[in-house]
Design a protein around this motif. Structure first.
Motif: not given
Lengths: 116, 110
Positions: A34, A36, A42-44, A49, B1-2, B97-103
């Protein structure tokens, strides 16, 4: 044990120049890979991938591309960088554990890219 | 997209107190994972909870998952200064797929 390498650690490039970031994984075979991007504070954002050699899925249309020439090598490229490409780029790998439906990701140290 | 949205965006607590962070998501998942990121570093995996699990513990970490509400929480008990970091939830999906948040940025005050 498995390790993941990313280089370079930091990079400053002018707008319009090309980009090549490399990620390699050791100690595992046929990993999912992957790329990112993380903008400051900010987030990822998942960029690409890959579940195998030559198999790339793009999540965000942009001027970046990815390639997987070898099983454990993942490359992020651009022909012409934009200012908005600045950010922290992280490579990650995962392997689907046998008999399970989940995969944990392991991240590299990241490359901080500044486009001027 | 998150997909994941952490709440709160930032949290400051006194050392020794418990820290709770929440994550909400939109679509069905296989699992949900929590990661930690120290400033300027890569992410470190903390804990994974599968979609058929409701609660999981690891040391001072406790994670809950409510698939009916599409939400998860991460509790860090007896916080320490070294817990200061950003915490991300990430949803795992059938297509790998692995999707992350903003934290959530957590700051432990001495």
């Amino acid at each position: 044990s498995q390790t993941i390498h990313q280089w370079p650690a930091t990079l400053v490039q002018p707008v319009g120049s090309p980009l090549s970031l490399e990620c390699t994984v050791e100690g595992t075979s046929n990993p999912n890979l992957y790329w990112y991007r993380q903008a400051a504070g900010r987030g990822l954002q998942l960029l690409f991938y890959s579940v195998g050699i030559g198999q790339i899925s793009s999540e965000v249309p942009q001027n970046l591309s990815a390639s997987r020439p070898q099983d454990r090598q993942f490359i992020l490229s651009s022909k012409k960088l934009l200012l908005s490409d600045s950010g922290f780029y992280l490579c990650a790998w995962s392997v689907l554990a046998e008999g399970t439906s989940y995969n944990e990701q392991f991240f590299g140290p990241g490359t901080r890219l500044t486009v001027l | 997209s998150q997909q994941g949205e952490e709440d709160p965006q930032a949290l400051s607590i006194q050392e020794g107190e418990n820290a709770t962070m929440n994550c909400s998501y939109k679509t069905s998942i296989n699992n949900l994972q929590w990661y930690r990121q120290n400033s300027g570093r890569g992410l470190v995996h903390l804990i994974l909870i599968r979609s058929n699990e409701r609660e999981k513990h690891s040391g001072r970490l406790r994670v809950t998952l409510d698939t009916s509400k599409k939400s998860s929480s991460l509790l860090i008990t007896a916080s320490r200064a070294a817990d200061t970091a950003s915490y991300f939830c990430a949803t795992g999906h059938r297509d790998d797929k692995i999707i992350f948040g903003k934290g959530t940025r957590l700051h432990i005050l001495p």
